[in-house]
Scaffold this active site. Structure first.
Site, PDB file in Angstrom:
ATOM      1  N   GLY A  52       0.867  -1.171   0.000  1.00 35.58           N
ATOM      2  CA  GLY A  52       0.000   0.000   0.000  1.00 35.58           C
ATOM      3  C   GLY A  52       0.900   1.216   0.000  1.00 35.58           C
ATOM      4  CD  GLU A  53       2.891   5.849   0.322  1.00 35.80           C
ATOM      5  OE1 GLU A  53       3.132   5.529  -0.854  1.00 35.80           O
ATOM      6  OE2 GLU A  53       3.790   6.151   1.136  1.00 35.80           O
ATOM      7  CB  SER A  54       5.298   2.662   3.991  1.00 34.02           C
ATOM      8  OG  SER A  54       6.040   3.633   3.272  1.00 34.02           O
ATOM      9  CB  CYS A  84       5.305  -3.821  -1.166  1.00 35.69           C
ATOM     10  SG  CYS A  84       5.792  -2.568  -2.361  1.00 35.69           S
ATOM     11  CG  HIS A 179       2.902  -6.675  -4.080  1.00 37.60           C
ATOM     12  ND1 HIS A 179       2.096  -6.186  -3.078  1.00 37.60           N
ATOM     13  CD2 HIS A 179       3.639  -5.637  -4.514  1.00 37.60           C
ATOM     14  CE1 HIS A 179       2.339  -4.901  -2.911  1.00 37.60           C
ATOM     15  NE2 HIS A 179       3.262  -4.543  -3.770  1.00 37.60           N
ATOM     16  CD  GLU A 181       0.500  -9.534  -1.965  1.00 34.22           C
ATOM     17  OE1 GLU A 181       1.547 -10.181  -1.750  1.00 34.22           O
ATOM     18  OE2 GLU A 181       0.469  -8.295  -2.060  1.00 34.22           O
TER      19      GLU A 181
HETATM   20  N1  GLN Z   1       6.046   2.937  -2.496  1.00 31.88           N
HETATM   21  C1  GLN Z   1       5.147   2.490  -1.469  1.00 31.88           C
HETATM   22  C2  GLN Z   1       5.516   3.046  -0.108  1.00 31.88           C
HETATM   23  O1  GLN Z   1       6.396   3.789   0.036  1.00 31.88           O
HETATM   24  C3  GLN Z   1       5.108   0.981  -1.410  1.00 31.88           C
HETATM   25  C4  GLN Z   1       4.446   0.419  -2.640  1.00 31.88           C
HETATM   26  C5  GLN Z   1       3.683  -0.850  -2.423  1.00 31.88           C
HETATM   27  O2  GLN Z   1       3.446  -1.273  -1.301  1.00 31.88           O
HETATM   28  N2  GLN Z   1       3.244  -1.461  -3.508  1.00 31.88           N
HETATM   29  O3  GLN Z   1       4.893   2.712   0.854  1.00 31.88           O
END
Ligand code: GLN
Length: 200
Positions: A52-54, A84, A179, A181
């Site tokens: 997701g987006e950390s 990720c 990923h 999954e």
């Molecule tokens: N670039 C995203 C982040 O900084 C990570 C991308 C992803 O989880 N697919 O969180």
């Protein structure tokens, strides 16, 4: 729960690709539950931190008051698998985080966000992962991080062609920059569930 044959695996469900992990874990015989609040951490034998987006997951974890109890459970040895953004959140140190970005930590490593740059923001490749045997892993990288440095307790499980580390484990912590999954690859989740069962 702990010790039963069917482990209960939580998926941190603040943001990101929760459903894909639920599907893989259910197919492998685990019970899953979504974790957003501290009390939901008590019922689980292991936890997945999804992609997701950390920085968003970090902010929401603090807003939902789940960050501190989560950090505590990781320190106590809760098995955790991060993909990720989840890998970024497990890193003790990050490079190129947004201002004020925090991680949960647990993995003695330095992880660079968005390590693969603009031209290869998303790509799939095959990775030889000797810990998993044959065949190689079909790995989907989506604005993926990479591991830049690891401490002595960390084992690197996979590297991309240029040598950068993209999967690692340390005790009950497993992390992949890609990923599994999303490509039908179940062996990392199986490996994680074996750790969850052993810990129970
Ligand atoms: N670039 C995203 C982040 O900084 C990570 C991308 C992803 O989880 N697919 O969180």
């Amino acid at each position: 729960m702990a010790g039963e044959l069917t482990p209960r695996v939580g998926i941190l469900a603040l943001q990101g690709d929760v459903r894909e992990h639920e599907a893989v874990l259910a197919a492998l015989g685990a019970r899953t539950s979504r974790v957003r609040r501290a009390e939901e951490l008590r019922e689980i034998d292991g936890l997945v931190l999804p992609g997701g987006e950390s920085s968003t997951i970090d902010k929401l974890a603090r807003a939902f008051d789940v960050r501190e109890p989560l950090v505590a459970r990781i320190r106590e040895g809760l098995p955790v698998y991060g993909t990720c953004a989840g890998m970024i959140l497990l890193a003790d140190r990050i490079v190129d985080g947004i201002t004020g970005q925090q991680t949960f930590g647990g993995l003695d490593a330095t992880v660079r966000r968005n390590a693969f740059g603009r031209q290869s923001e998303s790509f799939e490749t095959e990775l030889a992962v000797s810990a998993l045997g044959d065949p190689p892993v079909r790995a989907a990288f989506i604005r993926a991080p990479a591991i830049e440095e690891t401490g002595p307790a960390v084992t690197v499980l996979a590297r991309v062609a240029d040598g950068r580390a993209v999967a690692a484990e340390q005790g009950a912590i497993l992390a992949t920059a890609f990923h599994p999954e999303q490509t039908g690859e179940t062996r990392f989740h199986e490996r994680f569930l074996a750790v969850v069962r052993a810990a129970g």
